[in-house]
Scaffold this active site. Structure first.
Site, PDB file in Angstrom:
ATOM      1  N   CYS A   1      41.522  37.112  34.414  1.00 43.32           N
ATOM      2  CA  CYS A   1      41.818  36.930  32.985  1.00 43.32           C
ATOM      3  C   CYS A   1      41.624  35.503  32.477  1.00 43.32           C
ATOM      4  CB  CYS A   1      43.252  37.390  32.694  1.00 43.32           C
ATOM      5  SG  CYS A   1      43.480  39.168  32.862  1.00 43.32           S
TER       6      CYS A   1
ATOM      7  N   ARG B   1      39.260  37.327  42.734  1.00 47.39           N
ATOM      8  CA  ARG B   1      38.307  36.899  41.703  1.00 47.39           C
ATOM      9  C   ARG B   1      38.668  35.496  41.225  1.00 47.39           C
ATOM     10  NH1 ARG B   1      38.590  42.138  37.862  1.00 47.39           N
ATOM     11  NH2 ARG B   1      40.711  42.136  38.707  1.00 47.39           N
TER      12      ARG B   1
END
Length: 439
Positions: A270, A337
């Site tokens: 995010c 990630r």
């Protein structure tokens, strides 16, 4: 069978939301084109790691509150359709809307010949103005009119990985970007069943709702980078300690103590993505985004603080045994990630160090990237055994149970770089203890 809601896309947001809605008694249809993912879910095995999700998944499917389908046309069996598909980044950081464009096209085709009023809820993270294009798609492919035959609502998510179930059931806020009173009433009646009392709804326009999500995440990222900037200063002053600075400024109600922890930087799916997308969107509007560029610059270089210590204490790293504790971008998830661990591993390997790693659940994800070029341990003690430096990269609770004597007993040289400030500097002062923001 008729459903109360459908979720198009069973990724992190879609699946977390779906099982929580089902747990509140809502009849949910989950739709995803990934057959492998659907197969896992049907076998009550969540494809995402999240606390309590498997229990809720099992309960929801056994009680027949959650059903699954690979066919997008099945969304017409629900009158409220949540769009929870991915919105990845392009190489330049701008948002890639291919999945949401395809999904809105497919929904438009699906509802074309159904004489019902549908509400399509955009829960995917999208830049301001995207929902207007979604409406155009829906009108084009359905032949219907927005606010007459269907409604479109923006409902951004604010889920923290590792705490998504709790955040879904007990949100700080529910943001709804709405154009009509009819859609407002439909959404209120749905959320009243889910959140019951003290419904924290913020009503606004669709474009404002889209921007709220980016503003929210970019401000949190800014707080983190700002404290890492202060940590760099603290490291260069006599007896400097960013923890003491954090504790003091966090007492100010205007600032609050949340997201003030200095460390090795933020990662995950995010913050980096959303900050880059907002920068790219600002560029389209000819708006200067230097403040966000600085947030990324600090974050992208923060991991180098590890190598400042290594260069000073160990010199050349070739053949040196380095242990890394923590691989996921944050605790309670296996998500790697944009994880800081990956940057550190790459640079260590470039310098021909011998790297040994351990994470409670993310080992296999890193193995998919680095394979046999590094070694993987099954616990923290075996990871630090015989090493000449241990770097704490993720603040997993189990690492906090390690005592100074453990490092002295097991390591060849008890050199610690605490990248997340999980240890007490007083307790570790007999070791070679270095930490972010510690002078």
């Amino acid at each position: 069978m008729e459903y109360d809601v459908a979720f198009v896309g069973l990724g992190y947001v879609g699946l977390s939301s779906a099982v929580c809605f089902a747990d509140r008694g809502i009849n949910v249809l989950g739709v995803d084109i990934d057959a492998k993912k659907l197969g896992m879910i049907k076998k009550l095995n969540s494809p995402i790691h999240e606390k309590n999700i498997n229990e809720l998944l099992e309960k929801s499917i056994k009680k027949k509150k959650l059903s699954l389908s690979k066919e997008l046309k099945d969304v017409t069996k629900a009158k409220i359709i949540f769009l929870t598909v991915g919105t990845p980044s392009r190489k330049d950081g701008s948002i890639d809307l291919k999945y949401i464009n395809q999904a809105s096209k497919d929904i438009g085709i699906a509802i074309k010949n159904v004489q019902e009023y549908f509400v399509i809820v955009v829960k995917s993270t999208v830049v301001p103005g995207t929902t207007l294009r979604i409406i155009e798609n829906l009108e084009k492919y359905s032949g219907k009119k927005n606010s007459i035959d269907f409604g479109v609502v923006v409902n951004p998510e604010f889920l923290q990985e590792g705490n998504a179930i709790n955040d879904s059931l007990k949100p700080d806020k529910v943001v709804l970007g709405i154009n009509s009173e009819k859609d407002k009433k439909i959404m209120f009646n749905l959320f009243k069943k889910i959140y019951r009392k003290n419904l924290p709804i913020v009503y606004t326009t669709p474009s404002n709702a889209e921007l709220i999500k980016y503003a929210n995440n970019s401000l949190l990222a800014t707080k983190i980078s700002f404290m890492n900037y202060i940590a760099r200063i603290a490291e260069q002053i006599p007896d400097g300690d960013v923890e003491e600075i954090k504790n003091a400024i966090g007492m100010d109600k205007r600032i609050s103590e949340s997201f003030l922890n200095a460390g090795l930087g933020f990662g995950g799916s995010c913050f980096p993505k959303d900050v880059k997308a907002l920068i790219a969107f600002s560029k389209e509007l000819n708006i200067n985004s230097d403040i966000l560029q600085s947030v990324l610059t600090i974050n992208d270089t923060q991991f180098m603080s590890v190598f400042n210590v290594l260069n000073k204490e160990l010199g050349a790293l070739e053949g040196k045994k380095i242990s890394i504790l923590g691989l996921s971008f944050k605790p309670e998830t296996d998500d790697i990630r944009d994880a800081i661990s990956l940057k550190i591993i790459k640079k260590l390997l470039d310098k021909k160090a011998i790297v040994k790693v351990y994470d409670p659940i993310a080992n296999n994800n890193v193995k998919d990237i680095y394979g046999k070029s590094i070694s993987y341990s099954s616990n923290s003690e075996s990871c630090i055994k015989g090493s000449e430096c241990c770097i704490i990269v993720t603040e997993w609770k189990e690492f906090k149970s390690l005592k100074p004597k453990d490092f002295i007993r097991l390591m060849k040289r008890p050199l610690i770089i605490d990248g997340r400030r999980i240890f007490s500097k007083k307790k570790f002062n007999k070791l070679e203890y270095h930490a972010i923001g510690l002078g």
